[in-house]
Write an enzyme that holds these catalytic residues in place. Structure first.
Site, PDB file in Angstrom:
ATOM      1  N   LYS A  93      61.647  20.765  44.017  1.00 23.14           N
ATOM      2  CA  LYS A  93      63.115  20.757  43.894  1.00 23.14           C
ATOM      3  C   LYS A  93      63.662  19.411  44.375  1.00 23.14           C
ATOM      4  O   LYS A  93      63.194  18.876  45.387  1.00 23.14           O
ATOM      5  CB  LYS A  93      63.696  21.903  44.729  1.00 23.14           C
ATOM      6  CG  LYS A  93      65.210  22.074  44.603  1.00 23.14           C
ATOM      7  CD  LYS A  93      65.693  23.262  45.440  1.00 23.14           C
ATOM      8  CE  LYS A  93      67.192  23.498  45.306  1.00 23.14           C
ATOM      9  NZ  LYS A  93      67.666  24.634  46.151  1.00 23.14           N
ATOM     10  N   SER A 137      70.396  28.263  43.800  1.00 25.20           N
ATOM     11  CA  SER A 137      70.498  26.903  43.349  1.00 25.20           C
ATOM     12  C   SER A 137      69.181  26.309  42.850  1.00 25.20           C
ATOM     13  O   SER A 137      69.186  25.289  42.187  1.00 25.20           O
ATOM     14  CB  SER A 137      71.005  26.027  44.507  1.00 25.20           C
ATOM     15  OG  SER A 137      70.051  25.997  45.550  1.00 25.20           O
ATOM     16  N   SER A 189      68.942  31.122  47.304  1.00 22.36           N
ATOM     17  CA  SER A 189      68.601  30.155  46.252  1.00 22.36           C
ATOM     18  C   SER A 189      67.160  30.128  45.795  1.00 22.36           C
ATOM     19  O   SER A 189      66.845  29.447  44.834  1.00 22.36           O
ATOM     20  CB  SER A 189      68.975  28.751  46.705  1.00 22.36           C
ATOM     21  OG  SER A 189      70.343  28.546  46.504  1.00 22.36           O
TER      22      SER A 189
HETATM   23  N1  GLN Z   1      74.438  30.694  46.139  1.00 17.32           N
HETATM   24  C1  GLN Z   1      74.562  30.441  47.538  1.00 17.32           C
HETATM   25  C2  GLN Z   1      75.546  29.306  47.765  1.00 17.32           C
HETATM   26  O1  GLN Z   1      76.076  28.863  46.809  1.00 17.32           O
HETATM   27  C3  GLN Z   1      73.232  30.138  48.136  1.00 17.32           C
HETATM   28  C4  GLN Z   1      72.785  28.755  47.893  1.00 17.32           C
HETATM   29  C5  GLN Z   1      71.481  28.472  48.519  1.00 17.32           C
HETATM   30  O2  GLN Z   1      70.787  29.373  48.952  1.00 17.32           O
HETATM   31  N2  GLN Z   1      71.179  27.196  48.622  1.00 17.32           N
HETATM   32  O3  GLN Z   1      75.756  28.879  48.853  1.00 17.32           O
END
Ligand code: GLN
Length: 480
Positions: free
Chosen positions: A81, A156, A180
């Site tokens: 990532k 994400s 995420s």
């Molecule tokens: N969807 C969550 C957010 O937008 C989690 C994101 C993540 O785990 N990096 O914060």
């Protein structure tokens, strides 16, 4: 049309290379070819470095030719990532503000993979600074779900999940702050692991919310995910929050089954807002665990309803502080044509950050400001404590907890783009474990009528990854 393909397993790649049946170079070439073929549609990768991957593969082949004992990931292609650094390679974090930035150091988890013989074909697309649930917040364009190209892959770590689902690589690294890894794993029909906070070093991870950020693997099977976690886990002098606990053999109990295990089903995760098809897939999976001899217990995690607001206070507060460092001086992008230093800072941040990141910086700054700190930030920390206690109490009665990973299967690209609250609710079942610091895994557990994957989330005690892998392996076997 589907872009889905099963990736080869880690064990089979390593065994074929060790036996001299295939070269690591041939494995890397077939992975790079698959990326070239499928990624025009999926857009999982932000950068691919063919020469680097082939050079890494050649060095494995040279070691094999000399008869050296090969390490556990010898010749296995693994995608990273783009919030994790690899010295000299781009690390955009999905943001324009890091365009052109080449970090001078390598993240510990990435270094450990390299030392275990992994080959890196490239860096993976994600929501900007890992803020999002759909990968639509990437400054470099969305990722398409390999199961249905008009759908999001989740976020994400959308690129990390989609690359495995499309058979481009057998495993990837992602990060999970509020869901995420688990939510995109669920949307893309792959396995995604949230290790316990402290289990994997965060050194070299571009920070979003430091008390919540975790690095973990995606793979096509529980076994492969356990292999990768075993490599990246462990204490690191570069991350003071990494745990000194020894790393167990995560594959030791994988196939022991669930007979006699106590598995909790929290009522709060099967309430309003849960899609009917997801509910029936998860309930079906639970029945199969029961039929295998698990003792299924109804439990309650009573503070669950406060988790989303607490998460979006704590995560944005930490983000507003972490993202202060991007000012056009030290990293990446700098806005042109600013007359003064202050104007340069302002213009760089205005042009460099996307809308969601700005929203979070504003929200986070607000909840930390004088007069609101007690009302929001302190309150959210109190809720975090209560949520953790809910789990600790539950784990007095059960060995693992099972829930849906996400309330729905993958939604359409654009469907929630204008509605941040409905987007935030996509994390409703995942942010609780993030706040409590416990471990979790999402494992495929059936499909919707339209053929979209559905994931079961299995949560475990702090540092008890072995147990959730054991349950996850049973779910995988029973849903095959
Ligand atoms: N969807 C969550 C957010 O937008 C989690 C994101 C993540 O785990 N990096 O914060």
């Amino acid at each position: 049309m589907t872009t889905v393909a099963a990736a080869e397993s880690i064990d089979s790649i390593r065994a074929a290379i060790a036996a001299g049946e295939r070269t690591a170079t041939a494995v890397a070439e077939s992975c790079l070819d698959r990326i070239a073929q499928a990624d025009a549609q999926v857009h999982a990768f932000l950068s691919v470095d063919r020469e680097f991957a082939l050079a890494q593969a050649r060095s494995i082949d040279e070691r094999a030719a000399k008869g050296e004992e090969l390490p556990v990931l010898a010749g296995v292609p693994i995608g990273i990532k783009d919030v994790l650094t690899l010295e000299g390679f781009p690390a955009t974090a999905g943001s324009k503000i890091l365009e052109g930035y080449r970090p001078p150091y390598t993240a510990t988890a990435v270094r450990k993979l390299a030392e275990a013989g992994a080959v890196f074909p490239g860096k993976l697309n994600c929501d900007e600074f890992a803020m999002g649930s759909s990968n639509e917040n990437s400054a470099y364009g969305p990722v398409h779900n390999p199961h249905a190209l008009d759908r999001v892959p989740g976020g994400s770590s959308g690129g990390s999940a989609a690359a495995v689902a499309a058979g481009m690589v057998p495993a990837t690294l992602g990060t999970d702050t509020g869901g995420s890894i688990r939510q995109p794993a669920s949307f893309c029909g792959v396995v995604g692991v949230l290790p316990t906070y402290g289990r994997v070093s965060r050194y070299g991870l571009i920070a979003f919310a430091s008390s919540l950020d975790r690095v973990g693997p995606f793979a096509g099977s529980v076994r492969d995910a356990a292999t990768v976690l075993g490599v990246i886990a462990g204490q690191d002098p570069m991350d003071a929050t990494s745990s000194p606990l020894p790393v167990p053999d995560y594959k030791a109990d994988l196939d022991r089954g669930v007979k006699g295990m106590r598995i909790g089903v929290p009522a709060e995760y099967f309430a309003e807002g849960l899609d009917a098809e997801v509910r029936s897939a998860i309930e079906g999976g639970i029945e199969k665990l029961r039929a295998e001899g698990a003792e299924i217990k109804a439990i309650s995690l009573p503070h669950t309803q406060y988790a989303i607001p607490a998460y979006y206070v704590i995560a944005t507060a930490e983000a507003s502080s972490n993202l202060a460092r991007f000012d056009g001086v030290r990293y990446g992008f700098r806005a042109p044509k600013a007359d003064t230093l202050a104007a340069m800072y302002r213009r760089t941040r205005d042009l460099g950050f996307g809308a969601e990141v700005k929203r979070r910086i504003l929200l986070g700054t607000y909840v930390l400001s004088h007069g609101y700190y007690d009302a929001y930030y302190r309150k959210a920390q109190q809720v975090r404590r209560l949520l953790t206690e809910d789990f600790l109490k539950a784990f007095g009665e059960v060995d693992a907890i099972v829930t849906p990973t996400a309330p729905t299967p993958a939604f359409r690209i654009g469907e929630k783009a204008d509605d941040p609250v409905s987007m935030y609710l996509a994390d409703i079942y995942t942010v609780t474990a993030s706040l409590a610091g416990i471990c979790g895994v999402s494992v495929p557990c059936g499909k919707s009528r339209e053929g979209l994957p559905i994931g079961m989330q299995i949560l475990g005690r702090h540092f008890d990854e072995g147990t959730i892998f054991r349950v996850g392996r049973a779910v995988e076997r029973l849903s095959a």
